[in-house]
Design an enzyme around this catalytic site. Structure first.
Site, mmCIF file in Angstrom:
data_model
loop_
_atom_site.group_PDB
_atom_site.id
_atom_site.type_symbol
_atom_site.label_atom_id
_atom_site.label_comp_id
_atom_site.label_asym_id
_atom_site.label_seq_id
_atom_site.Cartn_x
_atom_site.Cartn_y
_atom_site.Cartn_z
ATOM 1 N N SER A 24 0.826 -1.210 0.000
ATOM 2 C CA SER A 24 0.000 0.000 0.000
ATOM 3 C C SER A 24 0.860 1.259 0.000
ATOM 4 C CB SER A 24 -0.909 0.004 1.241
ATOM 5 O OG SER A 24 -0.129 -0.091 2.416
ATOM 6 N N THR A 156 -39.186 26.821 -10.398
ATOM 7 C CA THR A 156 -39.442 25.493 -9.851
ATOM 8 C C THR A 156 -39.642 24.628 -11.091
ATOM 9 O OG1 THR A 156 -41.826 25.859 -9.747
ATOM 10 C CG2 THR A 156 -40.584 26.388 -7.757
ATOM 11 N N HIS A 157 -39.220 23.402 -11.046
ATOM 12 C CA HIS A 157 -39.231 22.517 -12.229
ATOM 13 C C HIS A 157 -38.439 23.128 -13.389
ATOM 14 C CE1 HIS A 157 -42.705 20.570 -10.201
ATOM 15 N NE2 HIS A 157 -43.043 21.824 -9.915
ATOM 16 N N SER A 278 -12.996 25.959 -27.681
ATOM 17 C CA SER A 278 -13.158 24.738 -28.467
ATOM 18 C C SER A 278 -12.135 24.771 -29.583
ATOM 19 C CB SER A 278 -14.568 24.682 -29.047
ATOM 20 O OG SER A 278 -14.586 23.872 -30.203
ATOM 21 N N LYS A 284 -16.835 29.441 -28.888
ATOM 22 C CA LYS A 284 -17.157 28.777 -27.622
ATOM 23 C C LYS A 284 -16.379 29.321 -26.428
ATOM 24 C CE LYS A 284 -19.619 25.375 -27.344
ATOM 25 N NZ LYS A 284 -19.484 24.059 -27.916
ATOM 26 N N ASN A 286 -16.413 27.495 -22.950
ATOM 27 C CA ASN A 286 -17.033 26.361 -22.261
ATOM 28 C C ASN A 286 -16.800 26.411 -20.756
ATOM 29 O OD1 ASN A 286 -18.035 25.263 -24.651
ATOM 30 N ND2 ASN A 286 -16.100 24.210 -25.066
ATOM 31 N N GLU A 291 -18.529 21.844 -15.233
ATOM 32 C CA GLU A 291 -18.920 20.489 -15.636
ATOM 33 C C GLU A 291 -18.127 19.442 -14.855
ATOM 34 O OE1 GLU A 291 -19.566 20.417 -20.218
ATOM 35 O OE2 GLU A 291 -18.330 22.149 -19.741
ATOM 36 N N TYR A 318 -8.919 -6.107 13.311
ATOM 37 C CA TYR A 318 -8.369 -5.669 12.035
ATOM 38 C C TYR A 318 -8.453 -6.759 10.968
ATOM 39 C CZ TYR A 318 -5.090 -3.978 8.518
ATOM 40 O OH TYR A 318 -4.529 -3.570 7.341
ATOM 41 N N GLN A 323 -7.102 -1.875 4.597
ATOM 42 C CA GLN A 323 -6.034 -1.140 3.933
ATOM 43 C C GLN A 323 -6.574 -0.303 2.769
ATOM 44 O OE1 GLN A 323 -1.895 -2.574 3.504
ATOM 45 N NE2 GLN A 323 -2.507 -3.057 1.415
ATOM 46 N N LYS A 326 -7.782 3.942 2.851
ATOM 47 C CA LYS A 326 -7.037 5.193 2.616
ATOM 48 C C LYS A 326 -7.217 5.705 1.197
ATOM 49 C CE LYS A 326 -4.311 3.138 4.982
ATOM 50 N NZ LYS A 326 -4.771 1.948 5.749
#
Ligand code: ARG
Length: 459
Positions: A24, A156-157, A278, A284, A286, A291, A318, A323, A326
């Protein structure tokens, strides 16, 4: 060679794949600082209790300082065959100081060691995320201050509902992020107990002082049950759920930014620093960061689900399954780190198109409720009937292709003959927001109240 730590009873080396699934170190080397801090507290306590000599203690402390220096400089020889950060540090300590290194692990196990390191790491991460949530709140409050009077459509909606102010809308997020911040702080209080000294699972026969190590590491107290101390990971689950809830809020704001930044809405324009172009469409701008904030929420939820699933069904105490905790926790905290920082960056540098917001607020019959309320107030109609009359008025405007305020008095009276000129005063979006004076409402005076309250709270 990792076997030097536990290989006394083994004749053969582990399979290469065994080593690969078992190691690990790539993940837990991030807990190097915590591991060294835990070891220092432990060895000081061992010396104070006469379990190791002061000379050994000093040799070990000096050696640990040398080890952490190497790690900070980036020239520590991390070894996969030594599995994890704990054995890497100890093996290097032995190379540097020889025999006394072997006394450090007295009255301790990797089980309480890893639980201690991990708690220390999560504690710090919770503090940082709480600070970042606050920084975002401050950015939102600053913007709300600029736009306490800026009228926008409330939805709303995602259908036009009633006009609100942009400041009011932003302050709604301040409330959400303040709860996220307090969730990070609450989780921190609950998890801040020390597992160190629980040893493998049963405690130890050495006369250790768990209070001392707990205090040295700024824990409130030693954990009361040694089995719980090495088995419990609910602190990580709780921390990652707090991350998930915060990510959910960020994702909602991110989605709104994506919508607002579109040419069709044009409510906000992200700064150049927070927009991308773009490669084919030159026009564009963006909202990639928004996002990605929206998308990264997926991996944070995923980490929470994975963590819960890893832990379910584990018998005490344990198991090596743990392990995996983490990597999942780091992933969630890292993603949230980027999301909070990006959101703060976008919010504090965007430009707001007030005219586009106001124009949009006036569309879609957003003051229809105001007309209905007016009919109740001024003409004494029951609300249900007022609703009906207003519906007919909206229909009339819709058929004519105009807004409510554009209807002539004659046209309005064709629906409700008792209407007078006074009705126009409730049909504007400004009149609408100004009238919403109930506690917590969108009237600019109320929004200013919210802003001042938060400014005071954050002072
Ligand atoms: N690397 C291990 C982990 O992260 C440390 C604890 C190992 N304990 C053990 N009994 N093998 O969980």
């Amino acid at each position: 060679q990792g076997q030097e730590m536990w290989g006394g009873r083994f004749a053969a080396k582990p399979d290469q794949i065994m080593e690969a699934i078992n190691a690990s170190i790539d993940v837990d080397q991030r807990m190097a600082e915590e591991d060294i801090a835990g070891s220092k507290a432990h060895v000081r306590m061992l010396a104070d209790r006469g379990i190791v000599t002061e000379a050994d203690r000093d040799a070990i402390l000096g050696g640990l300082d040398a080890v952490i220096e190497e790690i900070r400089k980036g020239d520590f020889p991390f070894r996969k065959d030594l599995e994890d950060i704990h054995m890497n540090v100890e093996a290097r300590l032995k190379e540097l100081i020889g025999e006394p290194a072997g006394r450090l692990h007295t009255g301790r196990s990797r089980n309480d060691q890893v639980a201690t390191d991990f708690r220390l790491w999560v504690r710090e991460a919770l503090k940082t995320r709480a600070d970042q949530a606050e920084a975002l709140m401050r950015a939102l409050i600053d913007q709300a201050d600029l736009h306490a009077e800026t009228v926008m459509p409330g939805f709303t909606h995602l259908q036009t509902a009633q006009p609100v102010t942009f400041g009011h809308h932003l302050m709604a997020y301040v409330e959400m992020f303040s709860r996220d911040k307090s969730r990070f702080q609450d989780a921190l209080v609950r998890m801040n107990e020390s597992p160190l000294g629980a040893a493998a699972l049963a405690g130890t026969g050495f006369p250790i002082d768990r209070e001392q190590t707990a205090e040295a590491l700024d824990f409130f107290a030693p954990m009361a049950n040694s089995l719980d101390a090495v088995s419990a990971r609910d602190f990580a689950v709780e921390a990652v759920s707090a991350c998930s809830i915060c990510a959910m809020h960020l994702s909602r704001l991110a989605e709104e930014i994506v919508i607002w930044a579109s040419a069709q809405f044009h409510f906000v324009r992200l700064s150049d620093a927070w927009s991308t172009g773009s490669s084919i469409m030159p026009q564009k701008r963006n909202p990639d960061a928004a996002e990605l904030v929206r998308a990264k929420t997926g991996r944070i939820y995923g980490a929470l689900q994975a963590l819960l699933t890893v832990l379910k069904g584990l018998p005490l105490a344990y198991s090596k399954d743990m392990q995996e905790d983490k990597e999942l926790t780091f992933l969630a905290f890292d993603a949230l780190d980027l999301c909070l920082a990006s959101m703060t960056g976008m919010v504090s540098s965007w430009t707001v198109d007030k005219d586009a917001m106001r124009a949009a607020a006036a569309h879609g019959f957003s003051t229809a409720t105001d007309l209905a309320d007016y009919l109740v107030r001024e003409l004494g109609l029951p609300f249900r009937e007022a609703h009906h009359v207003t519906g007919a008025t909206v229909k009339l405007a819709e058929d004519k292709g105009c807004d409510l305020a554009d209807l002539s008095l004659e046209e309005l009276q064709s629906v409700e003959p008792r209407l007078t000129d006074a009705v126009y005063s409730v049909l504007t979006v400004e009149a609408s927001v100004n009238s919403r004076t109930s506690y917590g409402g969108t009237a600019p005076a109320r929004v200013r109240e919210q802003i001042s309250r938060w400014k005071e709270l954050l002072e």
